[in-house]
Design an enzyme around this catalytic site. Structure first.
Site, mmCIF file in Angstrom:
data_model
loop_
_atom_site.group_PDB
_atom_site.id
_atom_site.type_symbol
_atom_site.label_atom_id
_atom_site.label_comp_id
_atom_site.label_asym_id
_atom_site.label_seq_id
_atom_site.Cartn_x
_atom_site.Cartn_y
_atom_site.Cartn_z
ATOM 1 N N HIS A 63 28.720 -35.082 -36.529
ATOM 2 C CA HIS A 63 30.289 -35.220 -37.141
ATOM 3 C C HIS A 63 30.420 -36.234 -37.943
ATOM 4 O O HIS A 63 30.534 -37.517 -37.504
ATOM 5 C CB HIS A 63 30.984 -35.171 -35.484
ATOM 6 C CG HIS A 63 32.473 -35.097 -35.655
ATOM 7 N ND1 HIS A 63 33.263 -34.531 -34.847
ATOM 8 C CD2 HIS A 63 33.355 -35.387 -36.671
ATOM 9 C CE1 HIS A 63 34.579 -34.447 -35.158
ATOM 10 N NE2 HIS A 63 34.844 -35.215 -36.407
ATOM 11 N N HIS A 65 32.441 -37.076 -41.922
ATOM 12 C CA HIS A 65 33.466 -36.583 -43.343
ATOM 13 C C HIS A 65 32.888 -37.287 -44.415
ATOM 14 O O HIS A 65 32.999 -38.310 -44.509
ATOM 15 C CB HIS A 65 34.948 -36.775 -43.122
ATOM 16 C CG HIS A 65 35.494 -36.338 -41.924
ATOM 17 N ND1 HIS A 65 36.064 -35.454 -41.633
ATOM 18 C CD2 HIS A 65 35.571 -37.089 -40.442
ATOM 19 C CE1 HIS A 65 36.311 -35.054 -40.533
ATOM 20 N NE2 HIS A 65 35.932 -36.026 -39.333
ATOM 21 N N LEU A 66 32.260 -36.359 -45.338
ATOM 22 C CA LEU A 66 32.010 -36.742 -46.505
ATOM 23 C C LEU A 66 32.717 -36.673 -48.019
ATOM 24 O O LEU A 66 32.599 -37.029 -48.724
ATOM 25 C CB LEU A 66 30.793 -35.953 -46.973
ATOM 26 C CG LEU A 66 29.291 -36.360 -46.154
ATOM 27 C CD1 LEU A 66 28.339 -35.714 -46.271
ATOM 28 C CD2 LEU A 66 29.235 -37.858 -45.813
ATOM 29 N N ARG A 67 34.005 -36.023 -47.610
ATOM 30 C CA ARG A 67 35.151 -35.816 -48.286
ATOM 31 C C ARG A 67 34.999 -35.283 -49.870
ATOM 32 O O ARG A 67 35.879 -35.170 -50.669
ATOM 33 C CB ARG A 67 35.780 -37.491 -48.897
ATOM 34 C CG ARG A 67 35.809 -38.195 -47.609
ATOM 35 C CD ARG A 67 37.130 -37.837 -47.004
ATOM 36 N NE ARG A 67 37.668 -38.658 -45.730
ATOM 37 C CZ ARG A 67 37.963 -38.294 -44.692
ATOM 38 N NH1 ARG A 67 38.040 -36.999 -44.504
ATOM 39 N NH2 ARG A 67 38.291 -39.056 -43.808
ATOM 40 N N ASN A 97 36.791 -30.292 -43.368
ATOM 41 C CA ASN A 97 38.284 -30.435 -43.560
ATOM 42 C C ASN A 97 38.337 -31.230 -45.001
ATOM 43 O O ASN A 97 38.915 -32.287 -45.315
ATOM 44 C CB ASN A 97 39.042 -31.267 -42.636
ATOM 45 C CG ASN A 97 38.362 -32.685 -42.277
ATOM 46 O OD1 ASN A 97 37.263 -33.035 -42.715
ATOM 47 N ND2 ASN A 97 39.163 -33.661 -41.824
ATOM 48 N N HIS A 182 38.155 -29.712 -32.037
ATOM 49 C CA HIS A 182 39.051 -31.202 -31.968
ATOM 50 C C HIS A 182 40.264 -30.896 -31.069
ATOM 51 O O HIS A 182 41.250 -29.985 -31.333
ATOM 52 C CB HIS A 182 39.506 -31.285 -33.492
ATOM 53 C CG HIS A 182 40.509 -32.445 -33.537
ATOM 54 N ND1 HIS A 182 40.097 -33.467 -34.306
ATOM 55 C CD2 HIS A 182 41.747 -32.440 -33.107
ATOM 56 C CE1 HIS A 182 41.331 -34.413 -34.100
ATOM 57 N NE2 HIS A 182 42.252 -33.782 -33.432
ATOM 58 N N ASN A 280 41.859 -40.960 -34.726
ATOM 59 C CA ASN A 280 42.205 -40.137 -33.972
ATOM 60 C C ASN A 280 40.972 -39.237 -33.511
ATOM 61 O O ASN A 280 40.215 -38.636 -34.305
ATOM 62 C CB ASN A 280 43.055 -38.964 -34.932
ATOM 63 C CG ASN A 280 43.694 -37.774 -34.017
ATOM 64 O OD1 ASN A 280 43.878 -38.168 -32.823
ATOM 65 N ND2 ASN A 280 44.128 -36.766 -34.745
ATOM 66 N N ASP A 307 31.762 -39.984 -36.370
ATOM 67 C CA ASP A 307 33.058 -39.389 -37.029
ATOM 68 C C ASP A 307 33.323 -40.190 -38.173
ATOM 69 O O ASP A 307 34.308 -40.567 -38.426
ATOM 70 C CB ASP A 307 34.236 -39.636 -35.948
ATOM 71 C CG ASP A 307 35.483 -38.622 -36.387
ATOM 72 O OD1 ASP A 307 35.333 -38.043 -37.461
ATOM 73 O OD2 ASP A 307 36.341 -38.767 -35.702
ATOM 74 N N GLY A 326 40.857 -42.654 -38.939
ATOM 75 C CA GLY A 326 39.475 -42.883 -39.150
ATOM 76 C C GLY A 326 38.803 -44.165 -39.722
ATOM 77 O O GLY A 326 39.505 -44.881 -40.277
#
Lengths: 429, 340
Positions: A63, A65-67, A97, A182, A280, A307, A326
């Site tokens: 989990h 986020h690599l954007r 996302n 989530h 979050n 995360d 985050g």
């Protein structure tokens, strides 16, 4: 690096599957582990002294986020996977996302392609459950799975419509792909902090932990009803841990993960309104933190996931309410877990490593990582005695939104192997 | 900016700095705040509060003079940075600065660049570049003054940050009560209304309990935040159970938007259950003191008759507010000058 022979000599080899640690030499040839044993001799091999070091399979972060695509100012697949490798993660699973969201085969292939070009940690994309993460129509889960997606999730948004969630769970059965939820009940008070004493004291808009627990309960019951696999993301509160424990005892196919910040910090950290503590689900109370640790220790929570959520300085340097939630997490995850779970005596080292390797691999259907003859050399070398301080200068991620700068850590990843390549980070042995 | 170090001559300097514009109270109290900013009551010690109130005492005397101005902060510049509409608090701070001979610049939401997308960080940097001495900030979000305090050399006074704190309101409430009742120690103070969304409630609870008062709050459960009792107060859901036992009643304002967002069924029911109605007023001991942070919703949290109640101190609060804010600005400006 072809035909290269490397001998890792005298390290303590962790077997997270058997739960054992043994002092063994490891001989690597052409990117494969060829021999394990005591006093191995190998001609023309590069010898790396691993005495007083530990050797573990490469970590898997299920989990993060690599954007990319969409927010390359905060992180790219290249910078993110480099930071991942620095933290010992040889495989990472970016959440979909992005902008646009990863909800098609083309998007999955794009991320894989970018990761290949970068050549750092391997990427296993997670696709959306629903088209554009809108929570309405099914995304092309089958095509994404075929392209390489290992799970589906609308992370960041809970699928509020129970009929849609039921169909997502039902449909995903055809591909044996986990649905990652989530959990955040729609319609209940949304906040920037956990609802409790701290939010009352600070006057912060707060959301109760019930929001997570109730959402998890619904999704777990739906998964039981349709006979699908459900995975609960970033478990943050005691009630959710209890619900998952109950569900597992009942035989429901549920798995769960927790993030280092949730087992390290509590909402007391918000007192200075530092937006780097805004995450979050929000940081919760000491009771919840303890419950997450107990859940990890007894296996209720299967995996540890960072995360990792990069945000630029301009996004975070704002009022607490306005900051996106985050924090980055790849490079601090191992140290935090070692400190909070192993040094405290709550978990044995191999079990901790299990939560970082075997557990996520099983959930995602990846080959279970092992250090044994014939296996690919995908491993990390750990120095558990190393004392170090986390500073902004050493960050490999493109973003610097971490609350842990200046913190003293014990235990760090000093190097490793992946795909026949050797990566050395900080202290070449 | 360096703080006073114990053992340095800083403290002595302070005491001997006798040419203070206002008359020093008899006790020769050491009016020293060990603070660079006033962000909330939470970080104040009882003696800090005492120092501010003592200082306010002497400024109240100034306000009674024919020309109510002292040159204490001549040449200093204070900015009123109001991101949320406010008339009373902004005016009170402006007056306080003016009475201290400071220059006061008002920077309000409508005239600011916030509407153009300027961030709080930009605002902070601009203030820094303009070499302002002090910033009074009102913002709808908790922690905004703390954000500015971390980034500014100027001192920061929190004039209300979201539902968090409104320290000068609590200080002026305490000052008003101290003038009427003497010490607050052992006095029973009741706050009634929307505790959940009230920064005044939080600051009052902290301030009064630090001064030794027994604090109770009363309101509908939907407007009482969790664990509020741990801030140092008792919680009541029924007004009539506690109203007649207290020395002080502070009636908080109920925002109209709360009425329409499901926290309460109706204004009528709220007034009936939690309002200081004519009937309740009649049954109240004449020695009870009534406060309200203003502006009052007459006919909601209290009936108009309260204005004529002998112990209604609502207008005293307004007057005292200027003196207390003078004290805060003066002490922080002086602390800052000493630290330079």
């Amino acid at each position: 690096m072809a035909n290269k022979r490397v001998l890792l000599a005298g390290g303590r080899v962790i077997d997270p599957l058997a739960g054992k640690v043994r002092i063994w030499d490891v001989l690597i040839e052409n990117g494969k582990i060829v021999k394990l044993g005591k006093g191995l001799k190998a001609k023309q091999a590069q010898r790396i002294d691993c005495r007083r070091k530990h050797i573990a399979p490469g970590f898997i972060d299920m989990h993060c986020h690599l954007r990319e695509p969409g927010h390359e100012d905060a992180e790219t697949i290249a910078t993110g996977t480099k930071a991942a490798l620095a933290g010992g993660f040889t495989r990472v699973c970016p959440m979909p996302n992005t902008d646009p969201p990863v909800d098609s085969e083309a998007q999955v292939r794009f991320q894989l392609c970018r990761a290949e070009e970068a050549g750092f940690a391997r990427v296993h994309p997670i696709g959306c459950c629903t088209r554009a993460r809108a929570g309405k129509e099914l995304a092309e889960i089958g095509a994404m799975k075929k392209a390489g997606a290992v799970a589906v999730s609308d992370d960041g948004a809970w699928i509020a419509d129970p009929r849609v969630m039921r169909r997502v769970l039902d449909y995903s059965k055809a591909f044996d792909i986990p649905v990652i939820s989530h959990c955040e009940l729609a319609g209940l008070d949304y906040g920037v902090a956990n609802e409790g004493l701290v939010s009352t004291r600070l006057g912060l808009r707060a959301g109760p932990d019930v929001s997570e627990a109730a959402a998890a309960a619904r999704d777990i019951l739906l998964a039981e009803f349709v006979g699908a696999r459900i995975h609960i993301a970033h478990v943050s509160c005691a009630t959710t841990v209890d619900i998952i424990r109950w569900a597992k005892a009942r035989g429901i196919q549920v798995t769960a993960e927790a993030s280092p910040h949730h087992f390290t910090l509590t909402d007391e950290a918000l007192a200075g309104f530092d937006t780097n503590y805004k995450v979050n689900p929000p940081l919760r109370t000491e009771k919840d933190r303890q419950a997450v640790i107990r859940g990890l220790a007894d296996g209720t929570i299967d995996a540890i996931a960072t995360d990792h959520a990069p945000h630029t300085k301009s996004e975070k340097e704002v009022e607490f309410d306005n900051a996106p939630p985050g924090m980055i997490g790849f490079e601090t995850a191992f140290g935090l877990g070692y400190e909070q779970l192993v040094l405290t005596g709550d978990m044995r080292l191999p079990d901790y490593i299990n939560r970082m390797t075997v557990a996520p691999a099983r959930i995602l259907g990846l080959p279970v990582p092992r250090i044994e003859p014939g296996a690919n050399a995908e491993l990390v070398i750990l120095d558990l005695k190393a004392q170090w301080t986390y500073t902004p200068e050493q960050v490999m991620s493109r973003s610097h939104n971490s609350p842990f700068f200046g913190r003293q850590f014990q235990g760090r990843v000093v190097g490793g192997f992946l795909g026949g390549e050797q990566f050395w980070l900080l202290h070449p042995a | 900016m360096t703080r006073n170090k114990p053992g340095s001559t800083g403290r002595l300097d302070k005491r001997t700095r006798a040419k203070r514009p206002a008359k020093t109270p008899k006790r020769k109290a050491e009016h020293t705040l060990r603070l660079n900013h006033l962000l909330g009551i939470e970080t104040l010690s009882p003696s800090d509060i005492g120092a501010i109130l003592d200082q306010a005492e002497s400024f109240l005397e100034v306000l009674r003079r024919p020309i109510p101005v002292v040159p204490a902060l001549r040449g200093r510049t204070i900015v009123n940075l109001f991101f949320e509409p406010s008339t009373r608090t902004a005016t009170s701070f402006s007056l306080a600065a003016t009475r201290l001979s400071a220059q006061c610049v008002n920077f309000s939401l409508s005239s600011s660049s916030v509407s153009k997308g300027e961030t709080l960080l930009d605002t902070a940097r601009n203030i820094e570049a303009m070499r302002i001495d002090g910033v009074v900030v009102r913002h709808s979000m908790p922690g905004a003054p703390h954000f500015l305090a971390r980034r500014l050399k100027a001192f920061v006074v929190n004039a209300g940050d979201g539902c968090h704190e409104h320290p000068t309101q609590a200080l002026l409430d305490a000052f008003t009560l101290r003038k009427r009742l003497g010490r607050l120690r052992g006095k029973k103070v009741l706050l009634v209304g929307d505790i959940a969304h009230s920064r005044v409630a939080r600051s009052d609870i902290l301030c009064f309990s630090k001064l030794g008062a027994k604090v109770a709050v009363c309101g509908p459960p939907t407007l009482i935040p969790p664990y509020i009792e741990e801030l140092g107060c008792e919680v009541f859901y029924r007004l009539d159970k506690i109203l007649y036992e207290v020395d002080v009643v502070n009636m908080l304002r109920v925002q109209n938007e709360r009425m329409n967002s499901g926290f309460l069924p109706s204004v009528r029911e709220y007034r009936k259950l939690y309002g200081l109605t004519r009937e309740r007023l009649g049954a109240l001991s004449k020695s009870v003191v009534i406060l309200h942070p203003g502006p009052v919703n007459w006919g909601v949290e209290m009936d108009f008759e309260v204005a004529e109640f002998p112990q209604s101190l609502i207008l005293n609060q307004v007057t005292n507010g200027v003196a207390v804010r003078m004290a805060v600005l003066y002490l922080l400006a002086r602390e800052r000058a000493d630290g330079e």
